[in-house]
Design an enzyme around this catalytic site. Structure first.
Site, PDB file in Angstrom:
ATOM      1  CG  ASP A 140      -7.615  43.962  15.060  1.00 36.83           C
ATOM      2  OD1 ASP A 140      -7.705  45.071  14.497  1.00 36.83           O
ATOM      3  OD2 ASP A 140      -7.637  42.890  14.443  1.00 36.83           O
TER       4      ASP A 140
ATOM      5  CE1 TYR B 165      -5.818  42.278  24.900  1.00 35.49           C
ATOM      6  CE2 TYR B 165      -6.961  44.065  26.039  1.00 35.49           C
ATOM      7  CZ  TYR B 165      -5.804  43.355  25.784  1.00 35.49           C
ATOM      8  OH  TYR B 165      -4.634  43.710  26.410  1.00 35.49           O
TER       9      TYR B 165
ATOM     10  CG  PHE C 137      -1.428  47.155  24.939  1.00 35.45           C
ATOM     11  CD1 PHE C 137      -0.963  45.895  24.573  1.00 35.45           C
ATOM     12  CD2 PHE C 137      -1.061  48.246  24.158  1.00 35.45           C
ATOM     13  CE1 PHE C 137      -0.148  45.723  23.467  1.00 35.45           C
ATOM     14  CE2 PHE C 137      -0.234  48.077  23.044  1.00 35.45           C
ATOM     15  CZ  PHE C 137       0.215  46.819  22.698  1.00 35.45           C
TER      16      PHE C 137
ATOM     17  CG  HIS D   8       3.446  43.016  20.318  1.00 39.99           C
ATOM     18  ND1 HIS D   8       2.802  42.298  21.298  1.00 39.99           N
ATOM     19  CD2 HIS D   8       2.555  43.921  19.849  1.00 39.99           C
ATOM     20  CE1 HIS D   8       1.565  42.756  21.419  1.00 39.99           C
ATOM     21  NE2 HIS D   8       1.387  43.737  20.558  1.00 39.99           N
TER      22      HIS D   8
END
Length: 223
Positions: free
Chosen positions: A62, A64, A83, A190
């Site tokens: 998703d 931020y 990111f 991750h």
């Protein structure tokens, strides 16, 4: 009228258009009552590049959902690139770990949390969900964005042009079946602080991506 780039509609076909219409309708129904990130003008920023320019795909989940200080103002962290955060904003924890692995892998340093320079070289920084309600992670996960981005991933994955797909974490790795054998798939846990020490650190995704691109006669990424 949709701001979705026409070149991706042409690349992916009618099924994407139908999925997009449904997702955008769900967002439109709540736009007057919710603060939505990223801002509308940045919602499809990752898709500004044409499909044939994509060399590497890095999947996020998703956008931020928070804000942070940036040049003296409080601004959304989400900027339409997975990111990435705006220039001048501190890096979130996962991005800090990405920067740490990049330095370990290639000796390169991220001077900013803004990854626009990656996107400019053909790195598709794609979140699988394209909007989120302010302050509430996963709040738009049932809006149909995953159908939209699955069509994008599948079209790239079926293309004969070899690419690198970097899949960090179980959510991204669930898209593995959409990616053909002609591509290089780099998987690890991750980069979140909750998992990075279990295999993200030392996975060398950046040098491995460049090694593959080089074998295909494609330009390496200046990470």
């Amino acid at each position: 009228m949709s701001d979705f780039p026409r070149h991706w509609l042409d690349f992916c076909g009618a099924d994407l258009k139908d999925a997009l219409a449904q997702a955008e309708a769900r967002v439109a129904a709540v736009e007057t009552s919710e603060i939505i990130y990223p801002p509308r003008a940045l919602r499809y920023r990752a898709l500004a590049m044409r499909p044939d320019a994509v060399a590497v795909v890095i999947l996020g989940q998703d956008p931020y959902h928070g804000e942070d200080a940036c040049h003296g103002s409080l601004l959304p962290q989400a900027m339409g690139l997975s990111f990435s955060v705006p220039e001048g904003m501190r890096a979130p924890p996962s991005l800090k770990n990405i920067a740490r692995e990049l330095e370990s892998d290639l000796g390169a340093r991220l001077e900013s949390g803004d990854l626009s320079h990656w996107a400019a070289q053909g790195v598709l920084l794609l979140n699988t969900g394209l909007t989120v309600r302010q302050g509430e992670a996963g709040s738009h996960k049932k809006f149909g964005w995953h159908a939209v981005t699955d069509h994008i991933i599948a079209a790239l994955g079926a293309s004969e042009l070899p690419r690198v797909f970097i899949l960090w974490g179980a959510h991204a790795q669930a898209k593995r079946a959409l990616i053909g054998a002609q591509h290089c798939v780099i998987e690890s846990v991750h980069p979140s602080p909750l998992s990075a020490h279990r295999g993200f650190f030392g996975s060398r995704p950046f040098s491995r991506a460049n090694e593959f691109l080089k074998t295909q006669g494609r330009k390496e990424i200046q990470w």
